[in-house]
Motif scaffolding. Structure first.
Motif, PDB file in Angstrom:
ATOM      1  N   MET A 176       1.114  -1.177  -0.013  1.00 37.07           N
ATOM      2  CA  MET A 176      -0.024   0.003  -0.026  1.00 37.07           C
ATOM      3  C   MET A 176       0.930   1.359  -0.053  1.00 37.07           C
ATOM      4  SD  MET A 176      -2.948   1.151   2.506  1.00 37.07           S
ATOM      5  CE  MET A 176      -4.343  -0.002   1.703  1.00 37.07           C
ATOM      6  N   ASN A 177       0.706   2.180  -1.013  1.00 34.03           N
ATOM      7  CA  ASN A 177       1.784   3.243  -1.127  1.00 34.03           C
ATOM      8  C   ASN A 177       3.182   2.921  -1.296  1.00 34.03           C
ATOM      9  OD1 ASN A 177       1.804   6.047  -1.619  1.00 34.03           O
ATOM     10  ND2 ASN A 177       2.156   6.332   0.611  1.00 34.03           N
ATOM     11  N   GLY A 178       3.371   1.730  -1.793  1.00 36.82           N
ATOM     12  CA  GLY A 178       4.679   1.249  -1.772  1.00 36.82           C
ATOM     13  C   GLY A 178       5.309   0.641  -0.721  1.00 36.82           C
ATOM     14  N   GLN A 179       4.439   0.351   0.305  1.00 34.30           N
ATOM     15  CA  GLN A 179       5.128  -0.090   1.630  1.00 34.30           C
ATOM     16  C   GLN A 179       4.257  -1.499   1.570  1.00 34.30           C
ATOM     17  OE1 GLN A 179       4.702   2.372   5.044  1.00 34.30           O
ATOM     18  NE2 GLN A 179       4.478   0.391   6.312  1.00 34.30           N
ATOM     19  N   PRO A 180       5.110  -2.785   2.126  1.00 30.79           N
ATOM     20  CA  PRO A 180       4.662  -4.030   2.159  1.00 30.79           C
ATOM     21  C   PRO A 180       3.873  -3.832   3.286  1.00 30.79           C
ATOM     22  CG  PRO A 180       7.093  -3.932   1.808  1.00 30.79           C
ATOM     23  CD  PRO A 180       6.607  -2.752   1.952  1.00 30.79           C
ATOM     24  N   LEU A 181       2.456  -4.611   3.269  1.00 32.25           N
ATOM     25  CA  LEU A 181       1.656  -4.787   4.303  1.00 32.25           C
ATOM     26  C   LEU A 181       2.041  -6.220   5.102  1.00 32.25           C
ATOM     27  CD1 LEU A 181      -1.917  -4.103   2.547  1.00 32.25           C
ATOM     28  CD2 LEU A 181      -0.415  -2.735   3.795  1.00 32.25           C
ATOM     29  N   PRO A 182       2.098  -5.807   6.450  1.00 33.58           N
ATOM     30  CA  PRO A 182       2.535  -7.192   7.091  1.00 33.58           C
ATOM     31  C   PRO A 182       1.444  -8.182   7.393  1.00 33.58           C
ATOM     32  CG  PRO A 182       1.585  -5.240   8.768  1.00 33.58           C
ATOM     33  CD  PRO A 182       1.990  -4.667   6.963  1.00 33.58           C
ATOM     34  N   THR A 183       1.760  -9.544   7.277  1.00 31.17           N
ATOM     35  CA  THR A 183       1.013 -10.830   7.524  1.00 31.17           C
ATOM     36  C   THR A 183       0.764 -10.753   8.966  1.00 31.17           C
ATOM     37  OG1 THR A 183       3.069 -12.107   7.347  1.00 31.17           O
ATOM     38  CG2 THR A 183       1.599 -11.592   5.315  1.00 31.17           C
ATOM     39  N   GLU A 184      -0.500 -11.374   9.171  1.00 30.39           N
ATOM     40  CA  GLU A 184      -0.787 -11.630  10.695  1.00 30.39           C
ATOM     41  C   GLU A 184      -1.668 -13.039  10.539  1.00 30.39           C
ATOM     42  OE1 GLU A 184      -1.130 -11.936  13.858  1.00 30.39           O
ATOM     43  OE2 GLU A 184      -0.560  -9.905  13.722  1.00 30.39           O
ATOM     44  N   ASP A 185      -1.080 -13.990  11.295  1.00 32.65           N
ATOM     45  CA  ASP A 185      -1.693 -15.010  11.564  1.00 32.65           C
ATOM     46  C   ASP A 185      -3.217 -15.211  12.431  1.00 32.65           C
ATOM     47  OD1 ASP A 185       0.332 -16.436   9.830  1.00 32.65           O
ATOM     48  OD2 ASP A 185       1.146 -17.113  11.826  1.00 32.65           O
ATOM     49  N   THR A 186      -3.243 -14.365  13.426  1.00 33.29           N
ATOM     50  CA  THR A 186      -4.253 -14.063  14.197  1.00 33.29           C
ATOM     51  C   THR A 186      -5.025 -12.782  14.225  1.00 33.29           C
ATOM     52  OG1 THR A 186      -2.805 -13.730  16.140  1.00 33.29           O
ATOM     53  CG2 THR A 186      -3.572 -16.132  15.674  1.00 33.29           C
ATOM     54  N   PRO A 187      -5.225 -12.147  13.281  1.00 31.05           N
ATOM     55  CA  PRO A 187      -5.759 -10.805  13.077  1.00 31.05           C
ATOM     56  C   PRO A 187      -7.229 -10.741  13.744  1.00 31.05           C
ATOM     57  CG  PRO A 187      -6.625 -12.149  11.064  1.00 31.05           C
ATOM     58  CD  PRO A 187      -5.558 -13.090  11.870  1.00 31.05           C
ATOM     59  N   THR A 188      -7.592  -9.714  14.329  1.00 32.96           N
ATOM     60  CA  THR A 188      -8.588  -9.197  14.884  1.00 32.96           C
ATOM     61  C   THR A 188      -9.545  -8.352  14.039  1.00 32.96           C
ATOM     62  OG1 THR A 188      -7.562  -9.009  17.221  1.00 32.96           O
ATOM     63  CG2 THR A 188      -9.507  -7.876  16.761  1.00 32.96           C
ATOM     64  N   PHE A 189     -10.858  -8.964  13.701  1.00 35.08           N
ATOM     65  CA  PHE A 189     -11.613  -8.329  12.990  1.00 35.08           C
ATOM     66  C   PHE A 189     -12.872  -8.094  13.579  1.00 35.08           C
ATOM     67  CE2 PHE A 189     -14.877  -9.268   9.496  1.00 35.08           C
ATOM     68  CZ  PHE A 189     -14.712  -7.973   8.948  1.00 35.08           C
ATOM     69  N   LEU A 190     -13.442  -6.750  13.780  1.00 30.30           N
ATOM     70  CA  LEU A 190     -14.762  -6.326  14.468  1.00 30.30           C
ATOM     71  C   LEU A 190     -14.759  -7.202  15.803  1.00 30.30           C
ATOM     72  CD1 LEU A 190     -17.018  -6.658  11.585  1.00 30.30           C
ATOM     73  CD2 LEU A 190     -16.199  -4.803  12.384  1.00 30.30           C
ATOM     74  N   GLY A 191     -13.809  -7.338  16.570  1.00 35.20           N
ATOM     75  CA  GLY A 191     -13.934  -7.556  17.812  1.00 35.20           C
ATOM     76  C   GLY A 191     -13.519  -9.233  18.157  1.00 35.20           C
ATOM     77  N   ILE A 192     -13.228  -9.914  17.156  1.00 31.41           N
ATOM     78  CA  ILE A 192     -13.103 -11.210  17.237  1.00 31.41           C
ATOM     79  C   ILE A 192     -11.684 -11.658  16.815  1.00 31.41           C
ATOM     80  CG2 ILE A 192     -15.362 -11.941  17.261  1.00 31.41           C
ATOM     81  CD1 ILE A 192     -14.913 -13.357  14.501  1.00 31.41           C
ATOM     82  N   THR A 193     -11.036 -12.693  17.280  1.00 26.61           N
ATOM     83  CA  THR A 193      -9.506 -13.009  16.953  1.00 26.61           C
ATOM     84  C   THR A 193      -9.713 -14.116  15.844  1.00 26.61           C
ATOM     85  OG1 THR A 193      -8.637 -12.153  19.157  1.00 26.61           O
ATOM     86  CG2 THR A 193      -7.353 -13.531  17.912  1.00 26.61           C
ATOM     87  N   LEU A 194      -9.408 -14.158  14.937  1.00 28.48           N
ATOM     88  CA  LEU A 194      -9.442 -15.287  13.790  1.00 28.48           C
ATOM     89  C   LEU A 194      -7.927 -15.877  13.690  1.00 28.48           C
ATOM     90  CD1 LEU A 194     -11.073 -13.077  11.193  1.00 28.48           C
ATOM     91  CD2 LEU A 194     -11.965 -14.931  12.206  1.00 28.48           C
ATOM     92  N   ASP A 195      -8.044 -17.111  13.331  1.00 31.19           N
ATOM     93  CA  ASP A 195      -6.725 -17.851  13.169  1.00 31.19           C
ATOM     94  C   ASP A 195      -6.817 -18.617  11.599  1.00 31.19           C
ATOM     95  OD1 ASP A 195      -7.216 -21.266  13.810  1.00 31.19           O
ATOM     96  OD2 ASP A 195      -8.561 -19.583  14.836  1.00 31.19           O
ATOM     97  N   LYS A 196      -5.727 -18.861  10.949  1.00 24.62           N
ATOM     98  CA  LYS A 196      -5.486 -19.212   9.696  1.00 24.62           C
ATOM     99  C   LYS A 196      -6.408 -20.549   9.305  1.00 24.62           C
ATOM    100  CE  LYS A 196      -1.462 -19.244   7.933  1.00 24.62           C
ATOM    101  NZ  LYS A 196       0.145 -19.468   7.712  1.00 24.62           N
TER     102      LYS A 196
END
Length: 330
Positions: A176-196
């Protein structure tokens, strides 16, 4: 105070609102705000972005806003102007619906032996054979949109996640804007923690720990043999302050393994013993009977069935089309 105004005062207030509506002018005093900064937990106190501003404005101004918002929402809803994929701030819809919709798409990808690549800012995008190209194009569009509207995307919080059941997956790099986006194995989305792999273990561990921390208030500060709150108040504290933590968006993660869900049941049992003053050997069924509470398992099932019926009956619900596809498949 406003609710208890007399007929003359209410009539005067109505005249003010109608004049504001006709002229498009709002009294300056109604727009003035007293701002309180709330520190974000775990953030540096010397950094200004570590504080969440809370604006306190005139109650009369807020009342006018609610009236206008109600009329505006009626116009938008009846004319189908709002996208059916938007769930937040809409009647009969909630962010939990969007969470369940997102999770169901991951489940469908797993069933079809596919993977899903997601970017977490304000939207998600699905994974295909051309995921890198398609999702990158979408990321570029969002970045341009944010610039056009004068918004800033926090690149430190914008992450990518690849959901897959496969043991080995190709690396995907998005920028994004030339900057690599970091990867996340357990992202938080709308208040819940997801896993791969969508096991929900990290999420359940997190909410269980949060619930147990809140339980300490009941255990140490509210309950006691000769002092403290009575059983009724303790049950209300549990229902209103602790249990909601363990039930938020439960239809989305109700497919978690029983071994993971058991920890939540144990936490509820512990809280019921505290509220009732029961000993450890008290049977679980008797605990729930005395507390007049249902088990978390039954409550999750009821919430899931309620969401199912709501989405089936509402053609604009984000889950409606997924259910139709499933019914045709079955």
């Amino acid at each position: 105070m406003i609710k208890h105004l007399g007929p003359h005062a209410l009539s005067t207030l109505l005249d003010l609102f109608n004049n504001s509506w006709r002229t498009g002018c709002v009294p300056e005093v109604w727009k003035e705000a007293h701002i309180i900064s709330i520190h974000k937990k775990g953030k540096s106190k010397t950094d200004q972005i570590s504080y969440r501003p809370i604006s306190l404005i005139s109650c009369v101004g807020k009342l006018l806003e609610k009236i206008i918002n109600k009329r505006l929402m009626y116009h938008l809803e009846t004319n189908g102007i709002i996208s059916p994929t938007q769930s937040g701030f809409r009647k009969n819809k909630a962010t939990e619906d969007q969470l369940t919709y997102f999770v169901q798409n991951i489940e469908i990808a797993f069933q079809e032996q596919k993977s899903m690549l997601s970017v977490f800012f304000d939207f998600t995008a699905e994974y295909a054979t051309t995921a890198n190209v398609r999702v990158q194009a979408t990321v570029d569009k969002v970045f341009k949109w944010s610039q056009d509207w004068g918004l800033t995307i926090d690149l430190n919080k914008t992450v990518t996640t690849k959901f897959s059941l496969k043991a080995k997956e190709r690396d995907v790099t998005l920028t994004m804007n030339g900057q690599p986006l970091p990867t996340e194995d357990t992202p938080t989305f709308l208040g819940i923690t997801l896993d791969k792999r969508l096991t929900w273990k990290p999420h359940i561990q997190k909410i269980n720990q949060k619930a147990m921390r809140r339980s300490q208030i009941m255990k140490k500060k509210l309950s006691g043999t000769k002092w403290g709150a009575n059983s009724k108040i303790l049950r209300q504290v549990y229902q209103g302050y602790i249990r909601p933590v363990m039930e938020y968006a439960s239809p989305a993660w109700s497919t978690a393994a029983t071994s993971n869900l058991t920890s939540l049941s144990k936490t509820q049992n512990q809280n019921l013993r505290i509220a009732l003053g029961a000993i450890k050997s008290t049977p679980i069924k008797e605990l729930h009977k005395q507390a007049k509470m249902d088990t978390l398992e039954n409550r999750r099932e009821q919430r899931t069935l309620t969401l199912y019926e709501k989405s089936k009956r509402n053609p604009t619900h984000p889950l409606h089309n997924i259910l139709k596809r499933k019914q045709k498949t079955d």
